[in-house]
Design an enzyme around this catalytic site. Sequence first.
Site, PDB file in Angstrom:
ATOM      1  N   SER A   1       0.850  -1.191   0.000  1.00 11.90           N
ATOM      2  CA  SER A   1       0.000   0.000   0.000  1.00 11.90           C
ATOM      3  C   SER A   1       0.882   1.236   0.000  1.00 11.90           C
ATOM      4  CB  SER A   1      -0.902   0.000   1.233  1.00 11.90           C
ATOM      5  OG  SER A   1      -1.590   1.229   1.326  1.00 11.90           O
TER       6      SER A   1
ATOM      7  N   ASP B   1      -4.728   3.764  -2.160  1.00 16.76           N
ATOM      8  CA  ASP B   1      -5.880   4.067  -1.320  1.00 16.76           C
ATOM      9  C   ASP B   1      -6.370   5.486  -1.577  1.00 16.76           C
ATOM     10  OD1 ASP B   1      -6.241   1.687   0.411  1.00 16.76           O
ATOM     11  OD2 ASP B   1      -4.186   2.145   1.014  1.00 16.76           O
TER      12      ASP B   1
ATOM     13  N   MET C   1     -12.175  -6.126   3.618  1.00 19.36           N
ATOM     14  CA  MET C   1     -11.568  -5.240   4.601  1.00 19.36           C
ATOM     15  C   MET C   1     -11.523  -5.956   5.947  1.00 19.36           C
ATOM     16  SD  MET C   1     -10.718  -2.616   2.889  1.00 19.36           S
ATOM     17  CE  MET C   1     -10.129  -1.666   4.310  1.00 19.36           C
TER      18      MET C   1
ATOM     19  N   MET D   1      -9.103   8.225  -0.640  1.00 18.72           N
ATOM     20  CA  MET D   1     -10.084   8.581   0.393  1.00 18.72           C
ATOM     21  C   MET D   1     -10.571  10.005   0.160  1.00 18.72           C
ATOM     22  SD  MET D   1      -8.121   7.068   3.753  1.00 18.72           S
ATOM     23  CE  MET D   1      -7.172   5.547   3.663  1.00 18.72           C
TER      24      MET D   1
ATOM     25  N   MET E   1     -12.279   4.585  -1.719  1.00 19.52           N
ATOM     26  CA  MET E   1     -13.034   4.753  -0.473  1.00 19.52           C
ATOM     27  C   MET E   1     -13.705   6.122  -0.531  1.00 19.52           C
ATOM     28  SD  MET E   1     -10.350   3.086   2.241  1.00 19.52           S
ATOM     29  CE  MET E   1      -8.872   3.305   1.255  1.00 19.52           C
TER      30      MET E   1
ATOM     31  N   ASP F   1      -7.352  -6.577   3.085  1.00 16.10           N
ATOM     32  CA  ASP F   1      -6.745  -5.283   3.372  1.00 16.10           C
ATOM     33  C   ASP F   1      -7.028  -4.860   4.806  1.00 16.10           C
ATOM     34  OD1 ASP F   1      -5.677  -2.751   3.327  1.00 16.10           O
ATOM     35  OD2 ASP F   1      -7.058  -1.942   1.850  1.00 16.10           O
TER      36      ASP F   1
ATOM     37  N   HIS G   1      -8.215   1.601  -4.892  1.00 14.83           N
ATOM     38  CA  HIS G   1      -9.272   1.317  -3.924  1.00 14.83           C
ATOM     39  C   HIS G   1     -10.012   2.610  -3.613  1.00 14.83           C
ATOM     40  CE1 HIS G   1     -10.175  -0.194   0.465  1.00 14.83           C
ATOM     41  NE2 HIS G   1     -11.263  -0.011  -0.246  1.00 14.83           N
TER      42      HIS G   1
ATOM     43  N   HIS H   1      -1.019  -1.102  -4.343  1.00 13.49           N
ATOM     44  CA  HIS H   1      -2.357  -0.747  -3.869  1.00 13.49           C
ATOM     45  C   HIS H   1      -2.421   0.748  -3.601  1.00 13.49           C
ATOM     46  CE1 HIS H   1      -6.237  -1.983  -2.139  1.00 13.49           C
ATOM     47  NE2 HIS H   1      -6.043  -1.008  -1.248  1.00 13.49           N
TER      48      HIS H   1
END
Length: 215
Positions: free
Chosen positions: A8, A35, A137, A37, A68, A173, A66, A33
Site C-alpha cells: 500500500s 488508497d 476489509m 479517500m 473509499m 486489506d 481502492h 495498492h
Amino acid sequence: MTRNISPSLLSANFIKLKEDIEAVEKLGVNRLHLDVMDGHFVPNLTFGPFIISQIRKITDLHLETHLMIENPDKYISEYAKAGSDTIIIHYEASHNITEDLQKIKSYKRNAGIAINPDTDHRLLTPYLEDLDYILIMSVFPGFGGQKFIESTLESMRYLVDNTKNHNITIGVDGGVNLSTIDRVYQTGIDVTIVGSALYGATNVEQRYLELINEK
C-alpha cells in the site's frame, strides 16, 4: 503457494516515492495498492487521479485503485484514464453496483468491490459474474495501522469457497502483518495488502521476505 503481496503506497514515503516503488519492484511484487479517500465516505483525505497518473509514469506494475469515496460512479472514468488497472468500489458506497462494475469494465479495467468488516459477505453473491476482484476489509477503512478483526477470516473462507467457479482475485486489506499474515493466507485468499507492516520496517527487503515466509 506463493504469497502475493500488494504494497500500500499510502504507507510509503512520498518524498521519495519513486525509490520506494523501485524497492518493492526489485523484490518481485507485481502490483501496488492505491488508497483513495475523500474525507466523506471515510474520515481521511488522500490523493486523486493526478497522483495516480504520475505513479503510472514511473512503474509498469499493476495498479489496484481502492476507491473509499462516496458516489464512485462519478469518478470511475477519471481513475481509469489515470492509469488504474483494477478499480475497486465499496459495496457500501455504490448506488447501483451492477452499473458501476459494468462501467469499470467499459474502460477495459478489472472491476472490483470492497466490503467493510460488518458487511455480510453473502451480499456479493449476485455480482460474482461481473467481478474480477473482491477486497475484504479486515479493518474499518480510513486509517492505517489498525488491529486486524478476527471475524473477517470467516468472510475470507466463505468467499474463497464460493468463487471457485469464477475467475476472481480475492484480496485482504487491513492489519496484515507478521502476526496475522499466516492465518490470512491459510484461508486460501490470493493477495494481501500490506502497508505499515512493510514500509514501516527498518529493512524493507528483510520484512518482505518474512512476510512471504522466505526469511
